[in-house]
Design a protein around this motif. Sequence first.
Motif, PDB file in Angstrom:
ATOM      1  N   VAL A 120       0.856  -1.183   0.000  1.00 40.01           N
ATOM      2  CA  VAL A 120       0.000   0.000   0.000  1.00 40.01           C
ATOM      3  C   VAL A 120       0.895   1.236   0.000  1.00 40.01           C
ATOM      4  O   VAL A 120       1.808   1.351   0.828  1.00 40.01           O
ATOM      5  N   ILE A 121       0.644   2.134  -0.939  1.00 38.92           N
ATOM      6  CA  ILE A 121       1.394   3.390  -1.022  1.00 38.92           C
ATOM      7  C   ILE A 121       0.437   4.523  -0.694  1.00 38.92           C
ATOM      8  O   ILE A 121      -0.550   4.743  -1.409  1.00 38.92           O
ATOM      9  N   ARG A 122       0.674   5.215   0.389  1.00 41.37           N
ATOM     10  CA  ARG A 122      -0.111   6.400   0.743  1.00 41.37           C
ATOM     11  C   ARG A 122       0.608   7.646   0.264  1.00 41.37           C
ATOM     12  O   ARG A 122       1.811   7.797   0.498  1.00 41.37           O
ATOM     13  N   THR A 123      -0.120   8.554  -0.405  1.00 42.92           N
ATOM     14  CA  THR A 123       0.536   9.745  -0.929  1.00 42.92           C
ATOM     15  C   THR A 123      -0.451  10.892  -1.043  1.00 42.92           C
ATOM     16  O   THR A 123      -1.617  10.694  -1.353  1.00 42.92           O
ATOM     17  N   MET A 124       0.026  12.103  -0.772  1.00 42.19           N
ATOM     18  CA  MET A 124      -0.830  13.285  -0.751  1.00 42.19           C
ATOM     19  C   MET A 124      -0.655  14.141  -1.997  1.00 42.19           C
ATOM     20  O   MET A 124       0.434  14.228  -2.568  1.00 42.19           O
ATOM     21  N   ILE A 125      -1.759  14.802  -2.372  1.00 36.75           N
ATOM     22  CA  ILE A 125      -1.745  15.765  -3.472  1.00 36.75           C
ATOM     23  C   ILE A 125      -2.414  17.052  -2.993  1.00 36.75           C
ATOM     24  O   ILE A 125      -2.967  17.122  -1.898  1.00 36.75           O
ATOM     25  N   GLY A 126      -2.389  18.090  -3.837  1.00 36.83           N
ATOM     26  CA  GLY A 126      -3.235  19.249  -3.622  1.00 36.83           C
ATOM     27  C   GLY A 126      -2.551  20.472  -3.068  1.00 36.83           C
ATOM     28  O   GLY A 126      -1.481  20.417  -2.481  1.00 36.83           O
ATOM     29  N   LYS A 127      -3.228  21.591  -3.255  1.00 35.33           N
ATOM     30  CA  LYS A 127      -2.697  22.864  -2.781  1.00 35.33           C
ATOM     31  C   LYS A 127      -2.852  22.980  -1.269  1.00 35.33           C
ATOM     32  O   LYS A 127      -3.679  22.323  -0.657  1.00 35.33           O
ATOM     33  N   SER A 128      -2.044  23.844  -0.686  1.00 31.82           N
ATOM     34  CA  SER A 128      -2.133  24.182   0.730  1.00 31.82           C
ATOM     35  C   SER A 128      -0.998  25.149   1.023  1.00 31.82           C
ATOM     36  O   SER A 128       0.159  24.819   0.810  1.00 31.82           O
ATOM     37  N   TRP A 129      -1.325  26.315   1.499  1.00 32.44           N
ATOM     38  CA  TRP A 129      -0.378  27.390   1.784  1.00 32.44           C
ATOM     39  C   TRP A 129       0.725  27.539   0.728  1.00 32.44           C
ATOM     40  O   TRP A 129       1.885  27.738   1.016  1.00 32.44           O
ATOM     41  N   GLY A 130       0.322  27.495  -0.535  1.00 30.49           N
ATOM     42  CA  GLY A 130       1.247  27.798  -1.616  1.00 30.49           C
ATOM     43  C   GLY A 130       2.392  26.828  -1.755  1.00 30.49           C
ATOM     44  O   GLY A 130       3.558  27.228  -1.761  1.00 30.49           O
ATOM     45  N   GLN A 131       2.108  25.529  -1.909  1.00 27.86           N
ATOM     46  CA  GLN A 131       3.183  24.546  -1.976  1.00 27.86           C
ATOM     47  C   GLN A 131       3.814  24.454  -3.361  1.00 27.86           C
ATOM     48  O   GLN A 131       4.865  23.849  -3.519  1.00 27.86           O
ATOM     49  N   GLY A 132       3.125  24.997  -4.371  1.00 24.24           N
ATOM     50  CA  GLY A 132       3.787  25.286  -5.628  1.00 24.24           C
ATOM     51  C   GLY A 132       4.145  24.122  -6.522  1.00 24.24           C
ATOM     52  O   GLY A 132       3.583  23.037  -6.459  1.00 24.24           O
ATOM     53  N   ALA A 133       5.160  24.371  -7.358  1.00 23.39           N
ATOM     54  CA  ALA A 133       5.452  23.549  -8.529  1.00 23.39           C
ATOM     55  C   ALA A 133       5.779  22.094  -8.213  1.00 23.39           C
ATOM     56  O   ALA A 133       5.378  21.186  -8.941  1.00 23.39           O
ATOM     57  N   GLN A 134       6.501  21.827  -7.121  1.00 28.52           N
ATOM     58  CA  GLN A 134       7.005  20.482  -6.864  1.00 28.52           C
ATOM     59  C   GLN A 134       6.347  19.797  -5.660  1.00 28.52           C
ATOM     60  O   GLN A 134       6.797  18.734  -5.241  1.00 28.52           O
ATOM     61  N   MET A 177      -4.517   7.897  -3.015  1.00 30.39           N
ATOM     62  CA  MET A 177      -4.291   9.315  -3.255  1.00 30.39           C
ATOM     63  C   MET A 177      -5.148  10.132  -2.293  1.00 30.39           C
ATOM     64  O   MET A 177      -6.376  10.063  -2.319  1.00 30.39           O
ATOM     65  N   GLU A 178      -4.495  10.945  -1.455  1.00 33.28           N
ATOM     66  CA  GLU A 178      -5.177  11.720  -0.421  1.00 33.28           C
ATOM     67  C   GLU A 178      -4.979  13.209  -0.703  1.00 33.28           C
ATOM     68  O   GLU A 178      -3.844  13.654  -0.891  1.00 33.28           O
ATOM     69  N   HIS A 179      -6.069  13.964  -0.700  1.00 32.13           N
ATOM     70  CA  HIS A 179      -5.957  15.407  -0.911  1.00 32.13           C
ATOM     71  C   HIS A 179      -5.836  16.104   0.434  1.00 32.13           C
ATOM     72  O   HIS A 179      -6.657  15.911   1.325  1.00 32.13           O
ATOM     73  N   ARG A 180      -4.806  16.938   0.580  1.00 31.34           N
ATOM     74  CA  ARG A 180      -4.526  17.545   1.889  1.00 31.34           C
ATOM     75  C   ARG A 180      -5.656  18.453   2.365  1.00 31.34           C
ATOM     76  O   ARG A 180      -5.857  18.595   3.565  1.00 31.34           O
ATOM     77  N   LEU A 181      -6.431  19.049   1.450  1.00 29.07           N
ATOM     78  CA  LEU A 181      -7.537  19.895   1.889  1.00 29.07           C
ATOM     79  C   LEU A 181      -8.703  19.074   2.445  1.00 29.07           C
ATOM     80  O   LEU A 181      -9.600  19.626   3.075  1.00 29.07           O
ATOM     81  N   LEU A 182      -8.680  17.769   2.228  1.00 29.92           N
ATOM     82  CA  LEU A 182      -9.725  16.901   2.780  1.00 29.92           C
ATOM     83  C   LEU A 182      -9.416  16.456   4.207  1.00 29.92           C
ATOM     84  O   LEU A 182     -10.297  15.935   4.897  1.00 29.92           O
ATOM     85  N   TYR A 183      -8.195  16.644   4.661  1.00 27.56           N
ATOM     86  CA  TYR A 183      -7.759  16.048   5.922  1.00 27.56           C
ATOM     87  C   TYR A 183      -8.618  16.460   7.118  1.00 27.56           C
ATOM     88  O   TYR A 183      -8.832  15.668   8.042  1.00 27.56           O
ATOM     89  N   ALA A 184      -9.103  17.685   7.117  1.00 28.30           N
ATOM     90  CA  ALA A 184      -9.887  18.162   8.257  1.00 28.30           C
ATOM     91  C   ALA A 184     -11.388  18.014   8.040  1.00 28.30           C
ATOM     92  O   ALA A 184     -12.171  18.324   8.938  1.00 28.30           O
TER      93      ALA A 184
END
Length: 354
Positions: A120-134, A177-184
């Motif tokens: 199982v590979i857990r990994t986050m995507i998505g914007k949050s406080w300007g995380q930008g290009a990489q 695939m987990e979106h960081r804005l969904l965490y809360a």
Amino acid sequence: MSTPNTSRLLKYFDALREGAEQAMDADSSVFMMGLDIDDHKGIQGSTKGLVEKFGPERVFTTPLSEDAMTGVAIGAAMAGQRPIHVHIRMDFLMLCMNQLVNIAAKSHYMYGGTVQVPLVIRTMIGKSWGQGAQHSQGLHSMFAHVPGMKVVAPSNAYDAKGLTMQAVRDNNPVLIMEHRLLYATEAYVPEEPYTVEFGKARVLREGNDITIVGVSNMVMEAMRAAELLAEQGIEAEVIDPVTISPLDFDTIEASVNKTGKLLVVDNAWLNCGFSAEIVARVAESENISLKPAVKRMGFAPTTCPTTPSLEDAFYPNPKTIAITAYQLASGKQDWVPADDQCQLAYQTQFKGPF
């Protein structure tokens, strides 16, 4: 499977943690590894308390070496263990693409079914406080392209737990695939262990005027857009694919056959992406009676920006989704929702139905 009755609200990150915890309780071969997972914040709470419960032999941090550590996880899986490997950001999976694509996804086939890779590979995507290009990219289409690799995208806490438990039980590599804005965000989540079936989409809202397929966090934004559309007399059917690979196309196909219009909202660029896959399957379908009107939304065709003003233009949001869907469904361009009605889903909590 059917959704058990529950009245307990749980945050997304707590659901991820609880799913892993219950999987580890049930099976001693399950362990968790990843960069900083034993940090005091526990990957935004999603691994908090696990090292105290299971000890450093089953929950441990790893060196900053994605390629080598992914090889360790694959080797452990081949040897009969069931690792959960936490990669904080999807962007850094590029450092272990050979391990995931050429070894993890292919070994079962190459060795005639004698080798399994229950990773199982857990990994986050998505914007949050300007995380930008990489640090913001959604690269799920790259992995969904590869046979032997499952890709799932929980849009809520209920699926976050159920898909985690299902992924741990699977004998093939599964990328969550987990979106960081969904965490809360919160949803109703049973206390008892349960699984969410792979390859089964969910119709979150029924409608006859247009089908909207959202991916990950865009499911929540599409639901908010559907509320705005309803005020204009347009009933949108909102579909959460739940899993990207395998994809439940039958549910999407049936909806498009009913509405005659399709809008796909992805958490990624459009070129060669998951949204293109859905639209292509719709175009090829022999079961859709009339050629539907289709539209796609996703990242703007440029590198992910950092400033909030550019982020607003880069990502779809309830306002742009609602406007696009309205124009597609009505053929008109005479409506724009007010800004105060268009808060993002994480700003206005969505709790179900699940």
